[in-house]
Design a protein around this motif. Structure first.
Motif, PDB file in Angstrom:
ATOM      1  N   GLY A 116      32.530  38.304  54.732  1.00 43.01           N
ATOM      2  CA  GLY A 116      31.566  37.434  54.055  1.00 43.01           C
ATOM      3  C   GLY A 116      32.242  36.227  53.431  1.00 43.01           C
ATOM      4  O   GLY A 116      33.311  35.802  53.867  1.00 43.01           O
ATOM      5  N   LEU A 117      31.610  35.680  52.401  1.00 41.28           N
ATOM      6  CA  LEU A 117      32.146  34.490  51.741  1.00 41.28           C
ATOM      7  C   LEU A 117      33.482  34.781  51.069  1.00 41.28           C
ATOM      8  O   LEU A 117      33.698  35.866  50.529  1.00 41.28           O
ATOM      9  N   VAL A 118      34.349  33.779  51.098  1.00 46.07           N
ATOM     10  CA  VAL A 118      35.615  33.843  50.372  1.00 46.07           C
ATOM     11  C   VAL A 118      35.388  33.177  49.023  1.00 46.07           C
ATOM     12  O   VAL A 118      34.679  32.167  48.927  1.00 46.07           O
ATOM     13  N   GLN A 119      35.971  33.745  47.988  1.00 41.22           N
ATOM     14  CA  GLN A 119      35.791  33.199  46.641  1.00 41.22           C
ATOM     15  C   GLN A 119      36.135  31.711  46.638  1.00 41.22           C
ATOM     16  O   GLN A 119      37.193  31.311  47.119  1.00 41.22           O
ATOM     17  N   PRO A 120      35.243  30.874  46.091  1.00 41.68           N
ATOM     18  CA  PRO A 120      35.421  29.427  46.193  1.00 41.68           C
ATOM     19  C   PRO A 120      36.474  28.837  45.269  1.00 41.68           C
ATOM     20  O   PRO A 120      36.876  27.689  45.446  1.00 41.68           O
ATOM     21  N   GLY A 121      36.924  29.573  44.288  1.00 40.92           N
ATOM     22  CA  GLY A 121      37.923  29.041  43.370  1.00 40.92           C
ATOM     23  C   GLY A 121      38.442  30.130  42.460  1.00 40.92           C
ATOM     24  O   GLY A 121      37.810  31.171  42.286  1.00 40.92           O
ATOM     25  N   LEU A 122      39.603  29.879  41.910  1.00 38.91           N
ATOM     26  CA  LEU A 122      40.223  30.832  40.996  1.00 38.91           C
ATOM     27  C   LEU A 122      40.840  30.049  39.845  1.00 38.91           C
ATOM     28  O   LEU A 122      41.643  29.139  40.075  1.00 38.91           O
ATOM     29  N   LYS A 123      40.448  30.382  38.625  1.00 38.35           N
ATOM     30  CA  LYS A 123      41.032  29.723  37.459  1.00 38.35           C
ATOM     31  C   LYS A 123      42.401  30.325  37.175  1.00 38.35           C
ATOM     32  O   LYS A 123      42.555  31.541  37.150  1.00 38.35           O
ATOM     33  N   VAL A 124      43.363  29.462  36.961  1.00 39.22           N
ATOM     34  CA  VAL A 124      44.718  29.892  36.613  1.00 39.22           C
ATOM     35  C   VAL A 124      45.016  29.277  35.248  1.00 39.22           C
ATOM     36  O   VAL A 124      45.314  28.091  35.136  1.00 39.22           O
ATOM     37  N   ARG A 125      44.880  30.092  34.227  1.00 45.53           N
ATOM     38  CA  ARG A 125      45.012  29.617  32.847  1.00 45.53           C
ATOM     39  C   ARG A 125      46.473  29.484  32.436  1.00 45.53           C
ATOM     40  O   ARG A 125      47.347  30.164  32.968  1.00 45.53           O
ATOM     41  N   GLY A 126      46.695  28.644  31.438  1.00 41.55           N
ATOM     42  CA  GLY A 126      48.027  28.478  30.871  1.00 41.55           C
ATOM     43  C   GLY A 126      48.325  29.555  29.837  1.00 41.55           C
ATOM     44  O   GLY A 126      47.436  30.257  29.360  1.00 41.55           O
ATOM     45  N   ARG A 127      49.597  29.677  29.479  1.00 44.38           N
ATOM     46  CA  ARG A 127      50.023  30.726  28.547  1.00 44.38           C
ATOM     47  C   ARG A 127      49.351  30.618  27.188  1.00 44.38           C
ATOM     48  O   ARG A 127      48.952  31.619  26.602  1.00 44.38           O
ATOM     49  N   GLU A 128      49.237  29.410  26.662  1.00 44.78           N
ATOM     50  CA  GLU A 128      48.637  29.260  25.333  1.00 44.78           C
ATOM     51  C   GLU A 128      47.163  29.648  25.356  1.00 44.78           C
ATOM     52  O   GLU A 128      46.662  30.271  24.425  1.00 44.78           O
ATOM     53  N   TYR A 129      46.476  29.282  26.410  1.00 45.19           N
ATOM     54  CA  TYR A 129      45.075  29.671  26.535  1.00 45.19           C
ATOM     55  C   TYR A 129      44.964  31.198  26.613  1.00 45.19           C
ATOM     56  O   TYR A 129      44.106  31.805  25.970  1.00 45.19           O
ATOM     57  N   LEU A 130      45.851  31.813  27.386  1.00 42.95           N
ATOM     58  CA  LEU A 130      45.814  33.270  27.531  1.00 42.95           C
ATOM     59  C   LEU A 130      46.137  33.982  26.216  1.00 42.95           C
ATOM     60  O   LEU A 130      45.621  35.064  25.955  1.00 42.95           O
ATOM     61  N   ARG A 131      46.968  33.371  25.382  1.00 40.85           N
ATOM     62  CA  ARG A 131      47.235  33.961  24.061  1.00 40.85           C
ATOM     63  C   ARG A 131      45.954  34.033  23.230  1.00 40.85           C
ATOM     64  O   ARG A 131      45.744  34.983  22.478  1.00 40.85           O
ATOM     65  N   LEU A 132      45.113  33.018  23.361  1.00 40.14           N
ATOM     66  CA  LEU A 132      43.835  33.026  22.642  1.00 40.14           C
ATOM     67  C   LEU A 132      42.942  34.167  23.126  1.00 40.14           C
ATOM     68  O   LEU A 132      42.208  34.769  22.350  1.00 40.14           O
ATOM     69  N   ILE A 133      42.999  34.460  24.409  1.00 40.03           N
ATOM     70  CA  ILE A 133      42.132  35.474  25.004  1.00 40.03           C
ATOM     71  C   ILE A 133      42.678  36.885  24.790  1.00 40.03           C
ATOM     72  O   ILE A 133      41.958  37.790  24.374  1.00 40.03           O
ATOM     73  N   TYR A 134      43.963  37.079  25.084  1.00 35.42           N
ATOM     74  CA  TYR A 134      44.543  38.427  25.095  1.00 35.42           C
ATOM     75  C   TYR A 134      45.382  38.768  23.873  1.00 35.42           C
ATOM     76  O   TYR A 134      45.825  39.896  23.735  1.00 35.42           O
ATOM     77  N   GLY A 135      45.624  37.802  23.017  1.00 33.53           N
ATOM     78  CA  GLY A 135      46.413  38.058  21.817  1.00 33.53           C
ATOM     79  C   GLY A 135      47.829  37.537  21.955  1.00 33.53           C
ATOM     80  O   GLY A 135      48.319  37.285  23.060  1.00 33.53           O
ATOM     81  N   PRO A 136      48.510  37.378  20.819  1.00 32.41           N
ATOM     82  CA  PRO A 136      49.835  36.754  20.827  1.00 32.41           C
ATOM     83  C   PRO A 136      50.911  37.571  21.536  1.00 32.41           C
ATOM     84  O   PRO A 136      51.931  37.026  21.942  1.00 32.41           O
ATOM     85  N   ASP A 137      50.669  38.863  21.716  1.00 35.57           N
ATOM     86  CA  ASP A 137      51.700  39.707  22.326  1.00 35.57           C
ATOM     87  C   ASP A 137      51.418  40.034  23.789  1.00 35.57           C
ATOM     88  O   ASP A 137      52.001  40.955  24.346  1.00 35.57           O
ATOM     89  N   TYR A 138      50.562  39.247  24.440  1.00 33.09           N
ATOM     90  CA  TYR A 138      50.169  39.620  25.802  1.00 33.09           C
ATOM     91  C   TYR A 138      51.330  39.575  26.798  1.00 33.09           C
ATOM     92  O   TYR A 138      51.255  40.198  27.852  1.00 33.09           O
ATOM     93  N   LEU A 139      52.417  38.884  26.480  1.00 33.67           N
ATOM     94  CA  LEU A 139      53.563  38.833  27.388  1.00 33.67           C
ATOM     95  C   LEU A 139      54.553  39.984  27.182  1.00 33.67           C
ATOM     96  O   LEU A 139      55.524  40.103  27.929  1.00 33.67           O
TER      97      LEU A 139
END
Length: 200
Positions: free
Chosen positions: A115-138
């Motif tokens: 079927g359809l292939v996903q039209p796009g994928l967001k690749v977030r930056g580290r600082e943005y991901l810290r906001l989402i997953y917390g400061p210790d996500y790495l």
């Protein structure tokens, strides 16, 4: 030059998320288009991203106060050097405060045997991901936990929303009654109510 393995990288949102400026009502508001969905009596998902970006660039030339160019890079996924260039581009983009990028298949609409292939994928930056997953996500334990998430439901949801979006556009350009267009739009909204971890 593009190949069947090319991808188009777009700056996510077109603006650094820290970049804000005052406006006077609508004066000062800018748009950063990267794809033309439909016009006249047809949709344009069958045009590659070069065509779409060329159109967007013409909008910028026509009205640079309203339209802003979306930064982009074409990457040949069959070339290690081109991939390295894409990684460097993303690293620089996010290091200066950008939210991230969207990776799209260059040909745009792609169908596989499934079927359809996903039209796009967001690749977030580290600082943005810290906001989402917390400061210790790495931290190794946290990364291991994050890698165990099941993303199939989220991907399935994105593909269904994409298909419904295309259907609503096709109904619009073929002159279907408004209620028929709204059927597909409301279906997308209904999918949005499906419980999925918003951090995915």
């Amino acid at each position: 030059m593009t190949t069947p393995h090319s991808a188009c990288l777009h700056e996510s949102g077109g603006f650094p998320y820290r970049g804000q400026w005052p406006t006077d009502g609508w004066l000062g508001v800018q748009l950063a288009p990267f794809q033309l969905l439909a016009g006249g009596e047809r949709t344009f998902e069958d045009h590659d991203h070069g065509w779409h970006l060329g159109f967007a660039d013409r909008l910028v030339q026509a009205d640079p106060e309203l339209f802003r160019r979306t930064r982009r890079l074409i990457v040949d996924t069959g070339s290690a050097r081109s991939i390295d260039d894409g990684i460097a581009w993303w690293t620089e983009l996010t290091a200066r405060g950008g939210e991230g990028m969207v990776v799209k298949p260059y040909p745009n609409l792609i169908r596989s045997k499934d079927g359809l292939v996903q039209p796009g994928l967001k690749v977030r930056g580290r600082e943005y991901l810290r906001l989402i997953y917390g400061p210790d996500y790495l931290e190794p334990a946290e990364l291991a936990r994050l890698k165990q998430r099941r993303l199939g439901h989220k991907q399935s949801l994105a593909l269904r929303e994409y298909a419904l979006g295309l259907e609503s556009l096709r109904r619009l350009v073929t002159g279907k009654p408004l209620w028929r267009i709204h059927e597909a739009v409301v279906a997308v909204l209904a999918l949005e109510s499906d419980p999925v971890d918003p951090r995915l």
